[in-house]
Write a protein that holds these residues in place. Structure first.
Motif, mmCIF file in Angstrom:
data_model
loop_
_atom_site.group_PDB
_atom_site.id
_atom_site.type_symbol
_atom_site.label_atom_id
_atom_site.label_comp_id
_atom_site.label_asym_id
_atom_site.label_seq_id
_atom_site.Cartn_x
_atom_site.Cartn_y
_atom_site.Cartn_z
ATOM 1 N N ASP A 136 -6.615 5.591 -0.491
ATOM 2 C CA ASP A 136 -6.951 5.998 0.872
ATOM 3 C C ASP A 136 -5.984 5.503 1.938
ATOM 4 O OD1 ASP A 136 -7.686 3.427 0.830
ATOM 5 O OD2 ASP A 136 -9.848 3.786 0.959
ATOM 6 N N GLU A 137 -4.915 4.814 1.516
ATOM 7 C CA GLU A 137 -3.862 4.509 2.494
ATOM 8 C C GLU A 137 -2.533 4.329 1.789
ATOM 9 O OE1 GLU A 137 -3.813 0.753 4.557
ATOM 10 O OE2 GLU A 137 -4.767 -0.300 2.909
ATOM 11 N N ILE A 138 -1.458 4.559 2.567
ATOM 12 C CA ILE A 138 -0.102 4.333 2.056
ATOM 13 C C ILE A 138 0.282 2.902 2.413
ATOM 14 C CG2 ILE A 138 2.306 5.056 2.207
ATOM 15 C CD1 ILE A 138 0.675 7.258 1.066
ATOM 16 N N LEU A 139 0.781 2.171 1.437
ATOM 17 C CA LEU A 139 1.215 0.794 1.691
ATOM 18 C C LEU A 139 2.740 0.743 1.651
ATOM 19 C CD1 LEU A 139 -1.441 -1.249 -0.188
ATOM 20 C CD2 LEU A 139 -0.586 -1.745 2.111
ATOM 21 N N TYR A 140 3.324 0.619 2.825
ATOM 22 C CA TYR A 140 4.783 0.673 2.913
ATOM 23 C C TYR A 140 5.402 -0.677 2.542
ATOM 24 C CZ TYR A 140 4.439 5.272 5.060
ATOM 25 O OH TYR A 140 4.191 6.599 5.286
ATOM 26 N N CYS A 141 5.751 -0.818 1.280
ATOM 27 C CA CYS A 141 6.428 -2.036 0.818
ATOM 28 C C CYS A 141 7.911 -1.759 0.648
ATOM 29 C CB CYS A 141 5.832 -2.494 -0.513
ATOM 30 S SG CYS A 141 4.090 -2.901 -0.376
ATOM 31 N N ASN A 142 8.391 -0.715 1.312
ATOM 32 C CA ASN A 142 9.791 -0.315 1.154
ATOM 33 C C ASN A 142 10.714 -0.986 2.138
ATOM 34 O OD1 ASN A 142 8.263 1.474 3.026
ATOM 35 N ND2 ASN A 142 10.303 2.263 3.489
ATOM 36 N N ILE A 143 10.189 -1.554 3.202
ATOM 37 C CA ILE A 143 11.065 -1.993 4.284
ATOM 38 C C ILE A 143 10.514 -3.271 4.899
ATOM 39 C CG2 ILE A 143 9.883 -0.554 6.014
ATOM 40 C CD1 ILE A 143 12.734 0.061 7.130
ATOM 41 N N ALA A 151 6.338 9.672 0.860
ATOM 42 C CA ALA A 151 5.174 8.873 1.290
ATOM 43 C C ALA A 151 4.607 9.427 2.600
ATOM 44 C CB ALA A 151 5.580 7.410 1.457
ATOM 45 N N GLN A 152 5.497 9.833 3.516
ATOM 46 C CA GLN A 152 5.031 10.369 4.801
ATOM 47 C C GLN A 152 4.260 11.668 4.589
ATOM 48 O OE1 GLN A 152 8.852 10.352 6.734
ATOM 49 N NE2 GLN A 152 8.529 8.344 7.676
ATOM 50 N N ARG A 153 4.723 12.471 3.618
ATOM 51 C CA ARG A 153 3.998 13.687 3.276
ATOM 52 C C ARG A 153 2.579 13.365 2.799
ATOM 53 N NH1 ARG A 153 8.639 16.125 0.952
ATOM 54 N NH2 ARG A 153 8.212 15.083 -1.018
ATOM 55 N N LEU A 154 2.517 12.357 1.901
ATOM 56 C CA LEU A 154 1.201 11.979 1.378
ATOM 57 C C LEU A 154 0.301 11.461 2.499
ATOM 58 C CD1 LEU A 154 2.190 10.197 -1.981
ATOM 59 C CD2 LEU A 154 1.419 12.556 -1.645
ATOM 60 N N GLN A 155 0.906 10.723 3.429
ATOM 61 C CA GLN A 155 0.115 10.187 4.540
ATOM 62 C C GLN A 155 -0.491 11.325 5.367
ATOM 63 O OE1 GLN A 155 2.237 7.326 6.991
ATOM 64 N NE2 GLN A 155 0.293 6.267 7.321
ATOM 65 N N GLN A 156 0.319 12.354 5.599
ATOM 66 C CA GLN A 156 -0.212 13.517 6.314
ATOM 67 C C GLN A 156 -1.358 14.155 5.533
ATOM 68 O OE1 GLN A 156 3.261 15.961 7.059
ATOM 69 N NE2 GLN A 156 3.574 15.078 9.100
ATOM 70 N N ASP A 195 2.627 8.004 -6.227
ATOM 71 C CA ASP A 195 1.636 9.077 -6.396
ATOM 72 C C ASP A 195 0.297 8.544 -6.908
ATOM 73 O OD1 ASP A 195 3.213 11.148 -5.453
ATOM 74 O OD2 ASP A 195 4.072 11.589 -7.430
ATOM 75 N N ALA A 196 0.372 7.457 -7.692
ATOM 76 C CA ALA A 196 -0.863 6.948 -8.291
ATOM 77 C C ALA A 196 -1.575 5.938 -7.406
ATOM 78 C CB ALA A 196 -0.553 6.312 -9.650
ATOM 79 N N THR A 197 -0.800 5.195 -6.597
ATOM 80 C CA THR A 197 -1.409 4.043 -5.900
ATOM 81 C C THR A 197 -1.203 4.045 -4.385
ATOM 82 O OG1 THR A 197 0.610 2.711 -6.040
ATOM 83 C CG2 THR A 197 -0.903 2.602 -7.927
ATOM 84 N N GLY A 198 -0.286 4.852 -3.879
ATOM 85 C CA GLY A 198 0.037 4.794 -2.452
ATOM 86 C C GLY A 198 0.975 3.648 -2.090
ATOM 87 N N ILE A 199 1.440 2.911 -3.085
ATOM 88 C CA ILE A 199 2.371 1.802 -2.820
ATOM 89 C C ILE A 199 3.803 2.341 -2.804
ATOM 90 C CG2 ILE A 199 3.254 -0.415 -3.640
ATOM 91 C CD1 ILE A 199 0.537 -0.771 -5.134
ATOM 92 N N VAL A 200 4.530 2.082 -1.698
ATOM 93 C CA VAL A 200 5.908 2.559 -1.576
ATOM 94 C C VAL A 200 6.867 1.406 -1.842
ATOM 95 C CG1 VAL A 200 7.523 3.846 -0.136
ATOM 96 C CG2 VAL A 200 5.066 3.963 0.372
ATOM 97 N N VAL A 201 7.683 1.547 -2.891
ATOM 98 C CA VAL A 201 8.762 0.586 -3.142
ATOM 99 C C VAL A 201 10.076 1.375 -3.174
ATOM 100 C CG1 VAL A 201 7.273 -0.961 -4.481
ATOM 101 C CG2 VAL A 201 8.614 0.810 -5.654
ATOM 102 N N LEU A 206 -3.369 12.674 3.501
ATOM 103 C CA LEU A 206 -4.556 11.820 3.635
ATOM 104 C C LEU A 206 -5.270 12.083 4.949
ATOM 105 C CD1 LEU A 206 -3.451 8.316 2.282
ATOM 106 C CD2 LEU A 206 -5.162 9.860 1.306
ATOM 107 N N GLN A 207 -4.469 12.346 5.998
ATOM 108 C CA GLN A 207 -5.075 12.585 7.308
ATOM 109 C C GLN A 207 -5.800 13.932 7.345
ATOM 110 O OE1 GLN A 207 -1.769 11.984 9.963
ATOM 111 N NE2 GLN A 207 -2.015 9.782 9.957
ATOM 112 N N THR A 208 -5.125 14.937 6.790
ATOM 113 C CA THR A 208 -5.736 16.267 6.887
ATOM 114 C C THR A 208 -6.844 16.471 5.851
ATOM 115 O OG1 THR A 208 -3.897 17.107 5.563
ATOM 116 C CG2 THR A 208 -3.713 17.394 7.926
ATOM 117 N N SER A 209 -6.687 15.890 4.655
ATOM 118 C CA SER A 209 -7.735 16.028 3.638
ATOM 119 C C SER A 209 -8.099 14.651 3.077
ATOM 120 C CB SER A 209 -7.282 16.928 2.484
ATOM 121 O OG SER A 209 -6.327 17.861 2.873
ATOM 122 N N PRO A 210 -8.893 13.884 3.829
ATOM 123 C CA PRO A 210 -9.276 12.553 3.330
ATOM 124 C C PRO A 210 -9.958 12.683 1.974
ATOM 125 C CG PRO A 210 -9.984 12.859 5.620
ATOM 126 C CD PRO A 210 -9.521 14.201 5.124
ATOM 127 N N GLY A 211 -9.634 11.743 1.100
ATOM 128 C CA GLY A 211 -10.261 11.762 -0.219
ATOM 129 C C GLY A 211 -9.551 12.639 -1.238
#
Lengths: 532, 532
Positions: free
Chosen positions: B97-104, B80-85, B480-486, B87-92
């Motif tokens: 458009d955001e990672i939702l951390y539902c893991n913790i 997830a942290q990789r994906l977040q990076q 990968d599909a939704t940005g939701i982290v479980v 998103l920052q470097t290549s928006p869209g």
């Protein structure tokens, strides 16, 4: 002396718990709230019928826990706490009117004031709503406000109440890396920084990683800060001692380290790491660069991890010495990632002395990625260190700079504390050296003096009769006579047959003359009493 | 599934470290400051000649560290942290458009605001000089100011930067004991409280005390919060699993616990303690009083320490359940000090969610004085927990009361958060239950849902081909599909052959509808793709 140290807090705890603790009984001396009364009948029948032994006894706990010792908060301190209670309940009943805790490097407990800038930033980060208010500009310096904004912007969502990355907030680690680079003149990498709740958990983490069994050894200076012996015991390893040379100002001599390493290896011990405490605790010496180069070369050659306790890096009191980090020395020597080096730093020491904030970090270099991953994993099990401590660690590594509004007042506070510590170190060193049968090396750095006590045989015999190590006997008598708490040298280990005590230089300066005269009067009477 | 969990952060760390790490080379991609350049020649010759293996390899570290796993911050999170990076470097570049951390369980990272009163008091204690200024009355509530004074008066010398007593500041422990007594209707004793940096270090401390070898076992619920499996692994003990019954809303059935205890004993395991997590993590159930009575009776009869994880005691979302501490239940049953009971509490959960402050405590009752002394000793090796966390622990156990200036706003903040959490739990529970092949028990409490995934065989086969557990495969595809982290259920253990995921209920309420629709769309597509 081991036996003495092992008795630690037992008596104190036993007596303080006795009133509330009574096995196989549910009675309590506290007044029972209503619900409790309703349960009284049940209590009587259930509890009375049950006389089986408790699930945990001191003989059935982890023997590593039992073996661990920690003298800095040991028997002498619990006795001091008893005396303090006595002073409160019966003022005037003792030959002194306050207890002076010189046992522990805890500056603010003895009246040292926190650095204003640091506390301003912490308060603003704790309650960021303040930053939106006009009144705040009257209460806080402009650079504290600016710094708080900077820090909040480093924290995802400005959430100072969220768990961070397990190594600490990335932006704060960047700031710390920049502070290290400025200190050393060599680059530092935020990925190498692990922020921790003070230096102690970082030391535990490394011991946990390195120690597999009692066949794994860690080379430690003797005298040592007992965190090391305690942590090695808790993790089931072997402490391999190397003795500092008191005659050369607690010199660290490589031939001694090498000889102890070889001796340990001949006994089948795999020595994994060398601990160096610089500036020294309890010994106060500051290593010379040439000596540090020898140490680096030795670790490289022998395949040892260098565990560098550098928490007193800002506490240097002599003109002719300066602090050099082992990272800087190793980089100057041309070593990079091929030297396994861990540097420990803490917000508890320096001129800041923020012990209660539990901030610190370790900088981990020269480990393979898969080992680093294991360190990260252990850090992640505890989620993260406290954010205020993380922020403070970034502040001590990046204090106000020339041109900042706080710079002058910050510098005045910092220099005031460091210069006062240097004067106190000198005054106490002189006082110890003026006592009959006491010799004391210079406190070049850190927060301690470790004078040697050449005690008369009669005192040694009296200690034996009292079932105490001679230095513990002396320290106890000192406490009973003067209220001054020091830690017997036996808590740090020492050359067998020598006796010392560790005394911090931390009492406020206006108290030093009285401390010295109490110490002197006690010592003269003690020597008189036990003169051979 | 074990293998998968063990792969954790490896790939991420390897790739992030690769650029800066290069064994047997001192080169660095960072620009070198001046001093470094001077060392370049030496570097070349020294480093090149040295090709010996590093002192520490992953095969030579403590195998207990290697064995330990901690999925909550595991492979899925590093991905997830990789994906977040990305998103920052290549928006869209990604389908979200955001990672939702539902893991913790990290409420403030997802936008929950801290309780104002708590932060006011913390800020004032961090910078007590504010208390002398007139402007402060415009910025802080009068009861926060009064409380800060009260707290400072509890601290010797008002030194919030000093190490405290190793169990925590006595006056704060008194306040916490009073809070416990008010909660339970039974007295509590400050001497029984050990303040800690969150609940995790307290759990480690008890595991360290109890576990001597792999022949010592700790009964843990399955599914469990992986702190327990990690801590047991780190201390070299055996986790003795007992399965919660998903069919009865994650019921804790004593016959199951007893059967597992007997099985472990038949294998020569000395079972030392029973862990109960109430409200449940990851399972969200709240134990009924009758069930708790059975558990207490069982521990008493079998001579087990009851380790009660009660960190979600304020997180109850259903009308027909309430939190009862095990201390209260045992006292109602008439048991006092003859039951060995440890209750863990934290400032990270509840309505406050102050994870980053690392505050918490354990209340230790029913241990003999000499065992208590050993616990104290281990606490003393780390000196003390952070003072802000200590203060916050006293605040959550003694929040504003009727008549205090902050009472109404405090209550509004608290109820707002708890009612919203209840609505979010319900909405997500309904959403999961509306998905094909997903069943989800009620989140009666805590901060999680733990839905079961009845996956098509094709999906299970695809997971196998990808060398992943089916739930990890699902969670990765979801991310990968939704940005939701479980977190995949395998990280918590589960009945073999069943698959789950843990999803927090913590995203802010306005985001829940979007989360549900993304989840639904993903799930439908996933089921379509793998339909048997």
């Amino acid at each position: 002396m081991r036996r003495f140290a092992a008795e630690r807090a037992r008596k104190f705890l036993s007596s303080s718990l006795r009133s509330s603790y009574s096995y196989s009984s549910s009675s309590s001396s506290n007044p029972l709230p209503a619900a409790a009364a309703a349960a009284a009948a049940a209590a009587a029948s259930t509890a009375m019928s049950s006389t089986i032994s408790p699930p945990v006894t001191v003989d059935s706990i982890n023997p590593k826990v039992k073996k661990c010792e920690y003298a800095v908060r040991g028997e002498i301190v619990t006795h001091a706490q008893r005396l303090q209670q006595e002073l409160q309940t019966s003022p005037g009943s003792l030959p002194f009117d306050e207890i002076l805790y010189c046992n522990i490097g805890n500056p603010q407990s003895l009246g040292q004031q926190p650095i204003t800038f640091f506390r301003e930033v912490l308060a603003l980060c704790d309650h960021p709503a303040l930053l939106d208010r006009d009144e705040t500009h009257a209460l806080f310096s402009s650079d504290a406000i600016a710094r708080a904004w900077e820090i909040l912007d480093l924290i995802p969502g400005r959430a100072t109440g969220a768990y961070s990355h397990s190594q600490g907030i990335k932006g704060l680690r960047d700031a710390i890396a920049a502070g290290i680079a400025a200190r050393d003149g060599f680059p530092a990498n935020a990925d190498d920084i692990f922020l921790t709740d003070g230096a102690s958990p970082a030391v535990h983490m490394m011991m946990q990683l390195l120690i597999r069994s009692e066949k794994d050894g860690i080379l430690c200076p003797i005298p040592q800060y007992p965190l090391y012996s305690a942590s090695i015991a808790l993790h089931g390893g072997s402490l391999v001692p190397y003795y500092l040379n008191e005659a050369t100002g607690w010199g660290l001599e490589i031939f001694e380290v090498k000889s102890q390493l070889e001796d340990a290896r001949s006994k089948g011990i795999t020595v994994r790491a060398l601990v160096v405490i610089n500036p020294g605790n309890p010994t106060g010496q500051v290593l010379a660069e040439a000596n540090q180069r020898e140490i680096v070369e030795f670790c490289k050659k022998e395949g040892l991890v260098l565990l560098a306790d550098e928490v007193y890096q800002e506490n240097i009191y002599v003109e002719n010495k300066q602090f050099n980090s082992f990272k800087k020395i190793s980089r100057l020597m041309g070593y990079g990632e091929e030297l396994s080096l861990v540097s420990f730093q803490s917000v508890s020491k320096g001129y800041y002395g923020e012990c209660g904030k539990r901030g610190g970090y370790m900088e981990v270099t020269g480990f393979t990625p898969d080992v680093r991953e294991q360190i990260y994993k252990v850090a992640s099990v505890n989620l993260c260190s406290n954010i205020s401590g993380q922020i403070l660690a970034s502040l001590v590594m990046n204090p106000p700079k020339v041109g900042d509004e706080s710079y002058e007042s910050f510098t005045a506070e910092k220099e005031g504390i460091l210069q006062s510590l240097a004067r106190r170190a000198q005054a106490l060193e002189d006082a110890f050296n003026n006592l009959e049968g006491v010799t004391c090396n210079k406190a070049e750095g850190a927060m301690y003096l470790f004078p040697r006590l050449h005690l008369p045989q009669k005192a040694i015999d009296a200690a034996k009769a009292a079932n105490a190590a001679p230095d513990a006997f002396y320290a106890r008598r000192l406490l009973d006579a003067t209220g001054i708490v020091v830690v017997p040298g036996s808590g740090f280990r020492q050359v067998p047959g020598t006796w010392h005590m560790r005394c911090t230089i931390l009492p406020q300066e206006d108290k030093i003359p009285a401390i010295i005269s109490r110490l002197k009067a006690f010592h003269e009477a003690f020597m008189e009493e036990f003169r051979d």
